[in-house]
Design a protein around this motif. Structure first.
Motif: not given
Ligand code: SF4
Length: 166
Positions: A129-155
């Motif tokens: 999806d990223q190669s198509f230019g889909v902004d997954v962060y914005k898409t998920a957040r606007r739908l009320g779903l969690p999406c944020k950069p992870l701070q560590s591999e354990t998250e």
């Protein structure tokens, strides 16, 4: 769509939402990040990364041709990819012959091409999806779903895939 939502649930998805193409946000800057900010992009012609000549406008217009799309939310990237492909297959057999999954290819726990070898199943790879230019962060957040950069591999990871049904 209940059948496909059921397949997602049986395969451990957190959620599976029926969305419309207007729910998907596109942004050219995603392609910038995809091609220069991703560790997978050491070779832009890699089978799971390349756009195969599909430019941003064509990719966006192609996705918008679909009226019904399933968004799958999963914590496991491998199971997410496998679930998306199962649903694509089920939809195809149900007569949605243009059904196509859209997700970063994580079908294998250990990707052969990450190890510098050929992909053993290239026909199973779908566009990222990223190669198509889909902004997954914005898409998920606007739908009320969690999406944020992870701070560590354990998250906990929140991964998303799309299945364009028809
Ligand atoms: S080796 Fe597996 S994960 Fe890697 S591109 Fe091929 S199908 Fe996808």
């Amino acid at each position: 769509m209940e059948k496909y939502i059921g397949i997602a649930e049986q395969n451990g998805a957190e959620q599976a939402l029926v969305i419309s193409p207007e729910d998907i946000f596109f942004d050219r800057r995603v392609i910038l990040k995809c091609r220069w900010g991703c560790e997978d992009q050491s070779d832009p012609n890699r089978i799971k990364c390349g756009s195969r000549g599909l430019d941003f406008e064509t990719a966006r217009a192609t996705v918008r041709e679909y009226e019904t799309i399933l968004l799958i939310h999963h914590h496991d990237r491998v199971k997410l990819s496998q679930t998306a492909r199962k649903i694509e297959r089920a939809a195809f057999l149900d007569g949605h012959y243009l059904a196509s999954a859209l997700h970063c290819c994580n079908l294998c726990k250990s990707c052969s091409i990450d190890a510098g070898k050929p992909c053993p199943t290239p026909l199973r790879v779908r566009p990222c999806d990223q190669s198509f230019g889909v902004d997954v962060y914005k898409t998920a957040r606007r739908l009320g779903l969690p999406c944020k950069p992870l701070q560590s591999e354990t998250e906990t990871q929140n991964r998303y895939a799309f299945v364009l049904i028809g």
